[in-house]
Design an enzyme around this catalytic site. Structure first.
Site, short mmCIF file in Angstrom:
data_model
loop_
_atom_site.label_atom_id
_atom_site.label_comp_id
_atom_site.label_asym_id
_atom_site.label_seq_id
_atom_site.Cartn_x
_atom_site.Cartn_y
_atom_site.Cartn_z
N ARG A 81 0.83 -1.20 0.00
CA ARG A 81 0.00 0.00 0.00
C ARG A 81 0.87 1.26 0.00
NH1 ARG A 81 -4.53 0.21 4.55
NH2 ARG A 81 -2.75 0.79 5.84
N LYS A 183 -2.54 6.59 1.39
CA LYS A 183 -2.36 7.02 2.79
C LYS A 183 -1.42 8.23 2.82
CE LYS A 183 -2.71 4.53 7.12
NZ LYS A 183 -4.16 4.54 7.36
N GLU A 219 -16.24 6.68 3.88
CA GLU A 219 -15.66 6.15 5.11
C GLU A 219 -15.61 7.25 6.15
OE1 GLU A 219 -11.46 5.14 5.05
OE2 GLU A 219 -11.17 6.15 3.14
C1 LIG Z 1 -5.28 3.78 7.62
C2 LIG Z 1 -6.67 4.09 7.23
C3 LIG Z 1 -7.72 3.16 7.37
C4 LIG Z 1 -7.55 1.83 8.07
O1 LIG Z 1 -6.68 0.97 7.40
P1 LIG Z 1 -6.06 -0.30 8.14
O2 LIG Z 1 -5.09 -0.82 7.14
O3 LIG Z 1 -7.15 -1.24 8.42
O4 LIG Z 1 -5.41 0.21 9.38
C5 LIG Z 1 -8.97 3.52 6.90
N1 LIG Z 1 -9.21 4.72 6.33
C6 LIG Z 1 -8.23 5.64 6.20
C7 LIG Z 1 -8.56 6.94 5.58
C8 LIG Z 1 -6.94 5.36 6.63
O5 LIG Z 1 -5.98 6.28 6.49
#
Ligand SMILES: *Cc1c(COP(=O)(O)O)cnc(C)c1O
Length: 340
Positions: A81, A183, A219
């Protein structure tokens, strides 16, 4: 030997640990990287990260399993990722195999900070990268630093997961064809105003809708949604502007392969939400946070699971995934990376 820390009373804050990993990208190549003691970074006032926010991160955990091993959960997916994120931000990819090795090195070097089994605490690991050389005309940096530090964190929910109340947010998190699926630090910078506002209004989190039509569920600021239908299916929103949560992807496998549930990964209209039986947020930090209530501009959606405890299906998903993580239930091939 464990450090002298009161594990069960740890909060979710930064505690400096002994060693961190640092690698530098210069003249078109990464150096080998090394563990260092200095937790501080010195850089130019004109560093690209400070002027144009060229930075991204990952988050994962190390913890002690029932049989006393120190493990990480699917670090290869964090490596992948971060590689995807770096490409979108014009940053150099840190090789995925080296990423996993560096995570393992950092955990080993700080092994005394890994909380014991049963404490509910974990060692949170934060890989991140940023453009470090001076840039004033807008362009990507030429030099980058990749670092990984770790910090012990307490149980996300002290005394069990209580359902939270969230609100439908009037601000957008991510645009179509934007950066919602990676991210990037910038996705968090713009979420700070809406989350502070949500807290001031008495809500725990924001539910973001799709920016184009404001009719589909995206989300929250840092967790994906999972819904359970009245006939026991798992439904989770699909969109190009949602961050692909590793917890959510793991829960989809757990639901289908371990619990025999039907899983639907598809666009979810906000209109449908009132018909679901259970709602939860998922991410590394809490695994699953149950949502009891959604406030849509004063109109409340109250899930049948209520405000006292996690709904029964989410609870089963939570127990199975945390059971896999803690070594109480056999994990799918490649999910658990044993470090020490
Ligand atoms: C990091 C993150 C998540 C959760 O991801 P995980 O890999 O399950 O920790 C969900 N939404 C956003 C916007 C994120 O930055």
């Amino acid at each position: 030997m464990s450090k002298d820390i009161d594990w069960s009373n740890l909060g979710f804050g930064y505690i400096q640990t002994d060693k961190r990993f640092v690698a530098n990208f210069k003249n078109g190549a990464w150096d080998g990287g090394a563990l260092v003691e200095d937790a501080n970074i010195t850089m130019s006032e004109c560093a690209c990260v400070l002027q144009y926010a060229q930075t991204c991160f990952e988050g994962l955990k190390a913890y002690t399993t029932e049989d006393g091993k120190v493990v990480c959960f699917r670090p290869d997916l964090n490596a992948k990722r971060m590689a995807d994120t770096c490409k979108r931000l014009q940053m150099p990819v840190f090789p995925e195999d080296k990423f996993v090795e560096a995570v393992e090195q950092v955990v080993k070097a700080n092994i005394e900070f890994v909380p014991p089994y049963g404490s509910g605490a974990t060692l949170y690991i934060r890989p991140f990268m940023f453009g470090i050389n001076p840039v004033i005309g807008v362009k990507p940096a030429d030099e980058y630093q990749f670092r990984i530090f770790c910090t012990p964190v307490g149980p996300y929910f002290k005394g069990g997961a209580k359902p939270i109340t969230i609100r439908v947010c009037d601000y957008d998190r991510a645009a179509p064809h934007g950066t919602g699926h990676i991210k990037a630090g910038l996705n968090y910078a713009m979420s700070l105003y809406p989350i502070v506002d949500a807290h001031e209004q008495g809500f725990d989190e924001n539910m973001y809708l799709d920016a184009a039509t404001r009719t589909y569920v995206e989300e929250t600021g840092g967790a994906n949604f999972i819904f359970i239908t009245k006939d026991g299916k798992l439904v989770t929103p699909k969109s190009d502007s949602i961050l692909p949560s590793i917890t959510r992807r793991s829960l989809m496998v757990v639901a289908e392969k371990y619990l025999g549930m039907t899983v639907e990964h598809r666009p979810v209209a906000f209109e449908e939400v009132k018909d679901f039986a259970e709602c939860g947020l998922c991410g590394t930090a809490a695994v699953i946070s149950p949502v009891g209530k959604i406030n849509d501009h004063g109109k409340e959606i109250c899930f049948p699971s209520g405000m006292d405890e996690m709904g029964p299906v989410l609870k089963k998903l939570y127990d199975t995934l945390t059971g896999i993580q803690m070594g109480r239930i056999e994990a799918p091939e490649g999910w658990i990376d044993t470090i020490g």
